[in-house]
Design a protein around this motif. Structure first.
Motif, mmCIF file in Angstrom:
data_model
loop_
_atom_site.group_PDB
_atom_site.id
_atom_site.type_symbol
_atom_site.label_atom_id
_atom_site.label_comp_id
_atom_site.label_asym_id
_atom_site.label_seq_id
_atom_site.Cartn_x
_atom_site.Cartn_y
_atom_site.Cartn_z
ATOM 1 N N ILE A 38 17.704 8.631 -6.546
ATOM 2 C CA ILE A 38 16.530 9.487 -6.717
ATOM 3 C C ILE A 38 15.716 9.054 -7.933
ATOM 4 C CG2 ILE A 38 15.746 11.850 -7.143
ATOM 5 C CD1 ILE A 38 16.895 11.372 -4.358
ATOM 6 N N GLY A 39 14.399 9.008 -7.747
ATOM 7 C CA GLY A 39 13.492 8.696 -8.846
ATOM 8 C C GLY A 39 12.063 8.657 -8.363
ATOM 9 N N LEU A 40 11.124 8.640 -9.281
ATOM 10 C CA LEU A 40 9.723 8.439 -8.935
ATOM 11 C C LEU A 40 9.571 7.047 -8.339
ATOM 12 C CD1 LEU A 40 8.318 9.885 -12.267
ATOM 13 C CD2 LEU A 40 8.079 10.957 -10.015
ATOM 14 N N GLU A 41 8.771 6.927 -7.282
ATOM 15 C CA GLU A 41 8.743 5.654 -6.551
ATOM 16 C C GLU A 41 7.333 5.111 -6.380
ATOM 17 O OE1 GLU A 41 9.976 3.730 -2.195
ATOM 18 O OE2 GLU A 41 10.667 5.742 -2.759
ATOM 19 N N TYR A 42 7.156 3.869 -6.801
ATOM 20 C CA TYR A 42 5.991 3.068 -6.460
ATOM 21 C C TYR A 42 6.295 2.469 -5.089
ATOM 22 C CZ TYR A 42 2.445 -0.699 -7.084
ATOM 23 O OH TYR A 42 1.372 -1.569 -6.957
ATOM 24 N N GLN A 43 5.613 2.973 -4.061
ATOM 25 C CA GLN A 43 5.932 2.573 -2.695
ATOM 26 C C GLN A 43 5.529 1.124 -2.421
ATOM 27 O OE1 GLN A 43 7.635 3.017 -0.103
ATOM 28 N NE2 GLN A 43 6.530 4.029 1.548
#
Length: 465
Positions: free
Chosen positions: A344-349
């Motif tokens: 889980i984490g913030l994601e740069y797609q």
């Protein structure tokens, strides 16, 4: 953007502008004895040749004047001589605010293209009076597109003066190109191709007939090619370094460190593991690649994360997609959730928007390339996109005040503030709503995602802020 952070740099730039413009004005009286040579005699176009299009060039009042002409492609006036290392200074005035121009450096021509009129290609220093304000940025004409858009140095957008002469300085030394507009440092590119080439002045093609007859003026062109006296480039200007897995001296001075050395998995381990995965990842030819399996999350080698954790940082990376591929770069990954699947984490797609179904899921495009996955869609332009199989440049900047910005190939596409009311509202309406304080950790790992598709990474570097 929290503009209060830019107050002090703005004062510094203003002071530098006064100093550098004074220096530039004083240098106009210099002679060939200090190494400067005129590139234009002020009277004729001797030593120059027009190529590419039919826009006319003439000499008026000791300036080279190009006239915009409907129905013709980009036109260039190029030097008959080629140059390697040099410092070039000139002044440019472009009429109007609806078109652009540029100065080619170390450039070349395909003489067979453009119905035999030739097509110029190579690095160009942009002259841009439009609202975009990218003057001094670096474009690769007829080849790779934008190398240094001015989203990478927003303070420099204010330096160009419309309907006035603007002083341009270009240092092209070794692999490095640096630019100044009216004494203000603008762009820095490290590029290993084109060690020599001609210098060219552009009259851009026009689609609007109202621009027919508008002019661009070039004057006081001078060049140094020996005993080059370089000008100090202040710290803090972002560098686009196109040499894979390397740091320039300037980047090292600015505190950047490589997260991937191009040869080994040093500094990386499997998510929820103590070692690097034994399968599913390949390091070869300067790249680190997640290998294809079944397209599922972490079903083969699994995600990999940095051994170190980061809080405020400037992270750059290059990635290359295969058709239909899905991956991501996550940040503020704490590994505290012990969940199955991807950590889980913030994601740069990272995604093939055309072929992967995830691009059409989520809300309003918030699962497309360069988006903050499932939260904020990337505001991309066509020029910021690269073909599948080509390298893309990603960048994530997290400021100490928690303002976060995503860039794609140098263009700003996402901006938000971690922990703000607007951010929390987005999380409550996303797949992350059940994770307490999602994305708000004080620090975390950087993660490269295994989504079961082949995606390659290189040139991964970071600077703590």
């Amino acid at each position: 953007m929290n503009t209060s952070r830019h107050t002090k740099p703005a004062i510094i730039y203003a002071s530098l502008t006064v100093l550098f413009v004074w220096t530039a004005m004083a240098s106009c009286t210099s002679t060939a004895s200090d190494g400067w040579q005129p590139l234009f005699d002020g009277k004729t176009l001797d030593g120059w040749t027009r190529v590419g299009g039919e826009a006319p060039y003439a000499v008026e009042d000791e300036a080279i004047v190009g006239t915009m002409t409907a129905g013709t492609p980009n036109s260039f006036l190029i030097t008959e001589k080629e140059y390697g290392d040099f410092i070039l200074e000139l002044e440019v005035l472009l009429e109007g605010d609806a078109t652009n121009s540029g100065v080619q450096i170390r450039s070349h021509i395909d003489k067979t293209a453009n119905n035999g009129r030739g097509r110029v290609f190579g690095r160009q220093v942009e002259i841009d009076p439009t609202e975009r304000a990218w003057t001094g940025g670096i474009y690769d004409e007829a080849r790779r597109g934008w190398l240094y858009p001015l989203d990478l140095n927003e303070n420099a957008k204010k330096t160009y003066k419309r309907d006035s002469y603007n002083h341009i300085r270009i240092e092209s030394i070794g692999y490095e190109t640096k630019t100044w507009i009216n004494g203000v440092p603008v762009a820095h590119v490290v590029d290993t191709i084109d060690a020599t080439g001609f210098i060219g002045l552009q009259v851009h093609s026009i689609g609007d007939k109202a621009l027919d007859g508008k002019k661009v003026y070039f004057r006081n062109l001078r060049i140094q090619t020996e005993n080059l006296q370089t000008q100090e480039f202040p710290q803090g200007i972002y560098t686009v370094n196109l040499t894979p897995n390397s740091l320039s001296t300037y980047e090292e001075q600015n505190g950047y460190k490589l997260l991937f050395d191009g040869r080994s998995n040093a500094g990386w381990m499997g998510a929820y593991k103590n070692t690097f995965p034994k399968k599913g990842w390949e390091i070869n030819d300067g790249t680190i690649t997640v290998l294809p399996s079944d397209g599922g999350e972490s079903s083969n080698g699994g995600d990999i994360v940095t051994a170190d954790q980061f809080s405020a940082f400037d992270l750059s990376f290059e990635f290359k997609l295969t058709e239909g591929a899905n991956s991501g770069v996550k940040y503020f990954v704490t590994l505290s959730e012990n969940n199955s699947g991807s950590a889980i984490g913030l994601e740069y797609q990272i995604l093939d928007d055309e072929r992967h179904p995830d691009a059409k899921m989520g809300k309003g495009g918030n699962r497309t390339l360069a988006s903050l996955y499932d939260l904020i869609p990337a505001q991309k332009t066509k020029r910021s996109l690269r073909k599948i199989g080509e390298w893309n440049k990603g960048r994530i900047v997290v400021l100490p005040d928690n303002t976060v910005t995503h860039y794609l190939n140098g263009e700003k596409v996402v901006q938000y503030k971690r922990g703000s009311a607007a951010y929390k509202a987005l999380v409550r309406d996303s797949k992350y709503k059940n994770w307490t304080n999602f994305g708000e950790a004080a620090s975390g790992h950087i993660l490269l995602q295994d989504h079961g598709d082949r995606v390659s990474f290189r040139n991964i570097k970071i600077r703590s802020l």
